[in-house]
Scaffold this active site. Sequence first.
Site, PDB file in Angstrom:
ATOM      1  N   ARG A 162       0.842  -1.214   0.000  1.00 52.13           N
ATOM      2  CA  ARG A 162       0.000   0.000   0.000  1.00 52.13           C
ATOM      3  C   ARG A 162       0.871   1.256   0.000  1.00 52.13           C
ATOM      4  O   ARG A 162       0.583   2.233   0.705  1.00 52.13           O
ATOM      5  CB  ARG A 162      -0.924   0.038   1.220  1.00 52.13           C
ATOM      6  CG  ARG A 162      -1.896  -1.087   1.295  1.00 52.13           C
ATOM      7  CD  ARG A 162      -2.949  -1.046   0.176  1.00 52.13           C
ATOM      8  NE  ARG A 162      -3.782  -2.217   0.274  1.00 52.13           N
ATOM      9  CZ  ARG A 162      -3.463  -3.391  -0.256  1.00 52.13           C
ATOM     10  NH1 ARG A 162      -2.362  -3.541  -0.967  1.00 52.13           N
ATOM     11  NH2 ARG A 162      -4.259  -4.424  -0.119  1.00 52.13           N
ATOM     12  N   SER A 237     -10.617   0.017   4.059  1.00 55.96           N
ATOM     13  CA  SER A 237      -9.776  -0.128   5.257  1.00 55.96           C
ATOM     14  C   SER A 237      -9.235   1.234   5.648  1.00 55.96           C
ATOM     15  O   SER A 237      -8.493   1.850   4.877  1.00 55.96           O
ATOM     16  CB  SER A 237      -8.599  -1.058   4.966  1.00 55.96           C
ATOM     17  OG  SER A 237      -9.091  -2.311   4.586  1.00 55.96           O
ATOM     18  N   GLU A 333      -4.602   4.533   6.552  1.00 58.45           N
ATOM     19  CA  GLU A 333      -4.241   4.259   5.156  1.00 58.45           C
ATOM     20  C   GLU A 333      -4.880   5.335   4.273  1.00 58.45           C
ATOM     21  O   GLU A 333      -4.399   5.681   3.206  1.00 58.45           O
ATOM     22  CB  GLU A 333      -4.790   2.869   4.776  1.00 58.45           C
ATOM     23  CG  GLU A 333      -4.559   2.479   3.345  1.00 58.45           C
ATOM     24  CD  GLU A 333      -5.063   1.064   3.038  1.00 58.45           C
ATOM     25  OE1 GLU A 333      -4.643   0.112   3.718  1.00 58.45           O
ATOM     26  OE2 GLU A 333      -5.877   0.943   2.112  1.00 58.45           O
TER      27      GLU A 333
HETATM   28  C1  LIG Z   1     -15.376   0.095  -0.020  1.00 57.06           C
HETATM   29  C2  LIG Z   1     -13.919   0.300  -0.335  1.00 57.06           C
HETATM   30  C3  LIG Z   1     -13.090  -0.782  -0.524  1.00 57.06           C
HETATM   31  C4  LIG Z   1     -11.743  -0.603  -0.830  1.00 57.06           C
HETATM   32  N1  LIG Z   1     -10.968  -1.707  -1.023  1.00 57.06           N
HETATM   33  C5  LIG Z   1      -9.662  -1.565  -1.342  1.00 57.06           C
HETATM   34  C6  LIG Z   1      -8.844  -2.712  -1.578  1.00 57.06           C
HETATM   35  O1  LIG Z   1      -9.301  -3.842  -1.522  1.00 57.06           O
HETATM   36  N2  LIG Z   1      -7.538  -2.513  -1.887  1.00 57.06           N
HETATM   37  C7  LIG Z   1      -6.993  -1.261  -1.983  1.00 57.06           C
HETATM   38  O2  LIG Z   1      -5.794  -1.161  -2.281  1.00 57.06           O
HETATM   39  N3  LIG Z   1      -7.750  -0.157  -1.771  1.00 57.06           N
HETATM   40  C8  LIG Z   1      -9.053  -0.272  -1.453  1.00 57.06           C
HETATM   41  N4  LIG Z   1      -9.831   0.833  -1.231  1.00 57.06           N
HETATM   42  C9  LIG Z   1      -9.185   2.166  -1.300  1.00 57.06           C
HETATM   43  C10 LIG Z   1      -9.350   2.867  -2.666  1.00 57.06           C
HETATM   44  O3  LIG Z   1     -10.215   2.167  -3.496  1.00 57.06           O
HETATM   45  C11 LIG Z   1      -8.008   3.035  -3.381  1.00 57.06           C
HETATM   46  O4  LIG Z   1      -7.082   3.695  -2.551  1.00 57.06           O
HETATM   47  C12 LIG Z   1      -8.139   3.809  -4.686  1.00 57.06           C
HETATM   48  O5  LIG Z   1      -6.940   3.689  -5.422  1.00 57.06           O
HETATM   49  C13 LIG Z   1      -8.443   5.290  -4.463  1.00 57.06           C
HETATM   50  O6  LIG Z   1      -8.734   5.873  -5.722  1.00 57.06           O
HETATM   51  P1  LIG Z   1      -9.553   7.205  -5.856  1.00 57.06           P
HETATM   52  O7  LIG Z   1      -9.504   7.613  -7.285  1.00 57.06           O
HETATM   53  O8  LIG Z   1     -10.895   7.080  -5.265  1.00 57.06           O
HETATM   54  O9  LIG Z   1      -8.652   8.197  -4.971  1.00 57.06           O
HETATM   55  P2  LIG Z   1      -9.054   9.568  -4.279  1.00 57.06           P
HETATM   56  O10 LIG Z   1      -9.683   9.281  -2.959  1.00 57.06           O
HETATM   57  O11 LIG Z   1      -9.801  10.443  -5.195  1.00 57.06           O
HETATM   58  O12 LIG Z   1      -7.603  10.198  -4.030  1.00 57.06           O
HETATM   59  C14 LIG Z   1      -6.682   9.640  -3.136  1.00 57.06           C
HETATM   60  C15 LIG Z   1      -5.427  10.523  -3.112  1.00 57.06           C
HETATM   61  O13 LIG Z   1      -4.785  10.508  -4.360  1.00 57.06           O
HETATM   62  C16 LIG Z   1      -4.707  11.835  -4.942  1.00 57.06           C
HETATM   63  N5  LIG Z   1      -4.985  11.636  -6.378  1.00 57.06           N
HETATM   64  C17 LIG Z   1      -6.168  11.273  -6.953  1.00 57.06           C
HETATM   65  N6  LIG Z   1      -6.003  11.102  -8.285  1.00 57.06           N
HETATM   66  C18 LIG Z   1      -4.702  11.369  -8.551  1.00 57.06           C
HETATM   67  C19 LIG Z   1      -3.917  11.363  -9.744  1.00 57.06           C
HETATM   68  N7  LIG Z   1      -4.425  11.040 -10.941  1.00 57.06           N
HETATM   69  N8  LIG Z   1      -2.604  11.692  -9.648  1.00 57.06           N
HETATM   70  C20 LIG Z   1      -2.045  12.026  -8.443  1.00 57.06           C
HETATM   71  N9  LIG Z   1      -2.743  12.055  -7.286  1.00 57.06           N
HETATM   72  C21 LIG Z   1      -4.048  11.725  -7.339  1.00 57.06           C
HETATM   73  C22 LIG Z   1      -5.747  12.638  -4.200  1.00 57.06           C
HETATM   74  O14 LIG Z   1      -5.406  14.023  -4.140  1.00 57.06           O
HETATM   75  C23 LIG Z   1      -5.721  11.995  -2.819  1.00 57.06           C
HETATM   76  O15 LIG Z   1      -4.664  12.507  -2.052  1.00 57.06           O
HETATM   77  C24 LIG Z   1     -11.196   0.701  -0.942  1.00 57.06           C
HETATM   78  C25 LIG Z   1     -12.037   1.810  -0.762  1.00 57.06           C
HETATM   79  C26 LIG Z   1     -13.385   1.620  -0.460  1.00 57.06           C
HETATM   80  C27 LIG Z   1     -14.271   2.812  -0.296  1.00 57.06           C
END
Ligand SMILES: Cc1cc2nc3c(=O)[nH]c(=O)nc-3n(C[C@H](O)[C@H](O)[C@H](O)COP(=O)(O)OP(=O)(O)OC[C@H]3O[C@@H](n4cnc5c(N)ncnc54)[C@H](O)[C@@H]3O)c2cc1C
Length: 338
Positions: A162, A237, A333
Site C-alpha cells: 500500500r 480499510s 491508510e
Molecule cells: C469500499 C472500499 C473498498 C476498498 N478496497 C480496497 C482494496 O481492496 N484494496 C486497496 O488497495 N484499496 C481499497 N480501497 C481504497 C481505494 O479504493 C483506493 O485507494 C483507490 O486507489 C483510491 O482511488 P480514488 O480515485 O478514489 O482516490 P481519491 O480518494 O480520489 O484520491 C486519493 C489521493 O490521491 C490523490 N490523487 C487522486 N487522483 C490522482 C492522480 N491522478 N494523480 C495524483 N494524485 C491523485 C488525491 O489528491 C488523494 O490525495 C477501498 C475503498 C473503499 C471505499
Amino acid sequence: MDIQKEIFLKPYNTFGIDAKARYFIEINSVEELRQALQLEEYPEKFILGGGSNMLITGDINALVLHINIQGIEIVEEDNDQVILKSMAGENWHNLVLWTLEKGYGGLENMSLIPGNTGTAPIQNIGAYGVELRDTFVSCETINVADLTLKTFTKDDCRFGYRDSYFKNEGKGKYIITSVTLQLTKRNHRRNTSYGAIASELEKKGISDPKIKDISNAVITIRQSKLPDPKVLGNSGSFFKNPVISESEFHTFTKDHPNAPFYTISDNTYKIPAGWLIEQAGYKGRRFGDAGIHKDQALVLVNYGNATGQELIDLAWKIIEAVEKKFGIRIEPEVNIIA
Ligand SMILES: Cc1cc2nc3c(=O)[nH]c(=O)nc-3n(C[C@H](O)[C@H](O)[C@H](O)COP(=O)(O)OP(=O)(O)OC[C@H]3O[C@@H](n4cnc5c(N)ncnc54)[C@H](O)[C@@H]3O)c2cc1C
C-alpha cells in the site's frame, strides 16, 4: 474553462462527507489538466479522483481538479501478452471488467476496488493476494511545478505494501495521467489461494476456474464482507496493518501468544490492524453518526451525517487505545484532507 463555485462534495467522496469545494473543475483531457494547473488566479489546487481514499475534514479552500480523463487503448500485443494503457479517470472496476470481457488476465483478483485507475499506483492497490505492481509497466505523469511530462517505470514507482514513491518523496508533486499494464492473453496466472476465493469457487461447483469466475468470486466475497459506500459511507480499510520488527514482535507475542500475524521477512511481521482494534474494544461501536463497522473493525463508517472531524477524532481515539493496549501505533491508510 468551466470553473464552478461552492460545489458540495458529498457525491464525490465515498465517506459521504458533506464538505464544499470553493472552486471545482472537471478535467477531461491532459491538455485541460495542463491548462488548469496554469491558472495563477487559483494558487491552491487539489486533485480529486474517485474520492474513495480520502477523509475530508473541512471545506476545501482550493480549486478542486476532478480527474475524469477517459480512454483505454491497446499499445502492443502478441499471442501471449497485451500491453494496454488506461487514462487516469477510468473507473478501476470498469477497467477490470473491460479486460475480462476481452479475456485478458491479471486484474481479476482486484475486482470491485473503488476509485480511478490513475490513483491506483499511489498506494499500489491490492486485494486477494494480487497488487497493481504485478501487472504494472509504467505511468505517465505531469509535474505540478513545471508542467513537464514524465514517465515512471515500475522501478521508479518504488512500490511497497500500500505504498509507492507517490506517497513519499513524490507526494503532491505529480499528477498521474495514465497507467500502462501488461496482461496475459493465455496461460493466466490464476491466484485462488488467498482468502475465501477457493471456498467460494467450490461453493459454486467450479473446479477449473476461468479468470471471469475468479472475478465473480471476488465480487461475491467483497459484497458480503465490505459495506457498499452507496449505502453506508466508508473508505474501505481506514488503517494500515502495522509492520513490526523482530524485537517488537517478541514483546508483542509474549503478551499476546494467540494474536494473528503474517511473516513479511526474516525480521518483520505484519499484525492485522482489525484484530488490534477489535481487541481494544472498538469493533461495532458508534459515536453519533461516526462508527466502526460491526463486522469489519478496519472500516470506519459514516451513518449519515458524521463530519470529517468527527471521524478523524474517532480514528485518533482508536489509535491511542490500540497503542495503550499493545504498544503498537497504527496509522491511517486513508488520506486525511485537512
Ligand atoms: C469500499 C472500499 C473498498 C476498498 N478496497 C480496497 C482494496 O481492496 N484494496 C486497496 O488497495 N484499496 C481499497 N480501497 C481504497 C481505494 O479504493 C483506493 O485507494 C483507490 O486507489 C483510491 O482511488 P480514488 O480515485 O478514489 O482516490 P481519491 O480518494 O480520489 O484520491 C486519493 C489521493 O490521491 C490523490 N490523487 C487522486 N487522483 C490522482 C492522480 N491522478 N494523480 C495524483 N494524485 C491523485 C488525491 O489528491 C488523494 O490525495 C477501498 C475503498 C473503499 C471505499
